[in-house]
Design a protein around this motif. Sequence first.
Motif, short mmCIF file in Angstrom:
data_model
loop_
_atom_site.label_atom_id
_atom_site.label_comp_id
_atom_site.label_asym_id
_atom_site.label_seq_id
_atom_site.Cartn_x
_atom_site.Cartn_y
_atom_site.Cartn_z
N GLU A 177 0.97 -1.19 -0.12
CA GLU A 177 -0.09 -0.09 0.20
C GLU A 177 0.82 1.27 0.00
N CYS A 178 1.84 1.36 0.89
CA CYS A 178 2.61 2.48 0.86
C CYS A 178 2.16 3.98 0.60
N GLU A 179 1.11 4.10 1.45
CA GLU A 179 0.09 5.23 1.37
C GLU A 179 0.93 6.63 1.20
N LEU A 180 1.55 6.79 1.85
CA LEU A 180 2.51 8.04 2.23
C LEU A 180 3.39 8.23 1.06
N LEU A 181 4.15 7.32 0.68
CA LEU A 181 5.16 7.30 -0.61
C LEU A 181 4.05 7.40 -1.64
N ARG A 182 3.07 7.03 -1.97
CA ARG A 182 2.39 7.03 -3.27
C ARG A 182 1.64 8.56 -3.17
N ALA A 183 1.35 8.99 -2.01
CA ALA A 183 0.75 10.29 -2.16
C ALA A 183 1.83 11.32 -2.18
N PRO B 57 11.06 16.20 9.63
CA PRO B 57 11.62 15.01 10.36
C PRO B 57 10.59 14.07 10.89
N GLU B 58 9.47 14.46 11.00
CA GLU B 58 8.35 13.66 11.61
C GLU B 58 8.26 12.57 10.52
N GLU B 59 8.03 13.14 9.25
CA GLU B 59 7.35 12.06 8.28
C GLU B 59 8.63 11.33 7.54
N LEU B 60 9.92 12.07 7.78
CA LEU B 60 10.74 11.08 7.07
C LEU B 60 11.17 9.67 7.37
N PRO B 61 10.97 9.04 8.72
CA PRO B 61 10.99 7.78 8.99
C PRO B 61 9.67 6.82 8.28
N TRP B 62 8.50 7.38 8.41
CA TRP B 62 7.24 6.89 7.63
C TRP B 62 7.68 6.82 6.03
N LEU B 63 8.19 7.72 5.68
CA LEU B 63 8.25 7.65 4.32
C LEU B 63 9.47 6.87 3.75
N GLY B 64 10.23 6.74 4.67
CA GLY B 64 11.32 5.81 4.24
C GLY B 64 10.86 4.32 4.51
N ASP C 115 7.78 3.12 3.93
CA ASP C 115 7.04 3.09 2.98
C ASP C 115 8.00 2.87 1.55
N ALA C 116 9.13 3.90 1.34
CA ALA C 116 10.02 3.52 0.23
C ALA C 116 10.67 2.01 0.32
N GLY C 117 10.97 1.49 1.50
CA GLY C 117 11.35 0.11 1.81
C GLY C 117 10.59 -0.78 1.14
N LEU C 118 9.04 -0.68 1.69
CA LEU C 118 8.13 -1.60 1.45
C LEU C 118 7.86 -1.45 0.05
N TYR C 119 7.81 -0.27 -0.91
CA TYR C 119 7.68 -0.46 -2.12
C TYR C 119 8.86 -0.85 -2.91
N LEU C 120 9.96 -0.66 -2.55
CA LEU C 120 11.10 -1.36 -3.28
C LEU C 120 10.97 -2.84 -2.97
N GLY C 121 10.57 -3.55 -1.64
CA GLY C 121 10.18 -5.00 -1.64
C GLY C 121 9.20 -5.43 -2.64
N THR C 122 7.94 -4.49 -2.72
CA THR C 122 6.79 -5.10 -3.58
C THR C 122 7.38 -5.21 -5.05
N VAL C 123 8.27 -4.14 -5.50
CA VAL C 123 8.67 -4.12 -6.76
C VAL C 123 9.48 -5.54 -6.99
N ILE C 124 10.31 -5.87 -6.10
CA ILE C 124 11.41 -6.90 -6.09
C ILE C 124 10.27 -8.08 -6.24
N ILE C 125 9.35 -8.25 -5.36
CA ILE C 125 8.51 -9.53 -4.88
C ILE C 125 7.74 -9.79 -6.39
N ALA D 223 15.78 7.62 1.85
CA ALA D 223 14.92 8.79 2.29
C ALA D 223 15.93 9.57 3.22
N VAL D 224 16.79 9.17 3.87
CA VAL D 224 17.40 10.34 4.77
C VAL D 224 18.68 10.51 3.91
N GLY D 225 19.46 9.71 3.20
CA GLY D 225 20.56 10.31 2.49
C GLY D 225 20.81 10.06 0.92
#
Length: 146
Positions: free
Chosen positions: A38-44, A74-81, A83-93, A129-131
């Motif tokens: 789903e990765c809602e934040l990243l997709r948004a 800084p509050e959104e950064l870890p959530w977006l990161g 989501d980015a990881g889960l999206y990466l995993g989704t694409v790989i899967i 997301a961070v670097g």
Amino acid sequence: MNIPFLDHWRRRHGSDYAETLATAVRNDPEGVGELLSECELLRARASQAGLQLDDSPASLGALDQLPPRWRDDPEELPWLGNDAGLYLGTVIIRTVPGAVWDVWPSGQPVVRLASGREINVVEAGLDWAVGGAPELSQVYAEASEA
């Protein structure tokens, strides 16, 4: 990682988080995969930048090219990161034969490749997301060659 659908399941079955997620992945890998994708934040945020994520390897490259405006929050950064990881995993899967979701004893969802190699996609997403490195497309390229 917070996966809301598991809260009800966990209360019913009295399991800890890692065990709950591992059981869900074993019993319903497609269902869990759909929820992780789903990765809602990243997709948004991608949509706000004019990018529609289509779960393709090309979309990872497009994400890599976005200006990292999320770093301003800084509050959104870890959530977006996350989501980015889960999206990466989704694409790989969805595109690398034999790749599946797995869960480490800590409860961390990872991608296990057909070779047995495990990729901590959430960590890769947070690092991106961070670097900005490693790029999501680079992690994908390495996974697809393994």
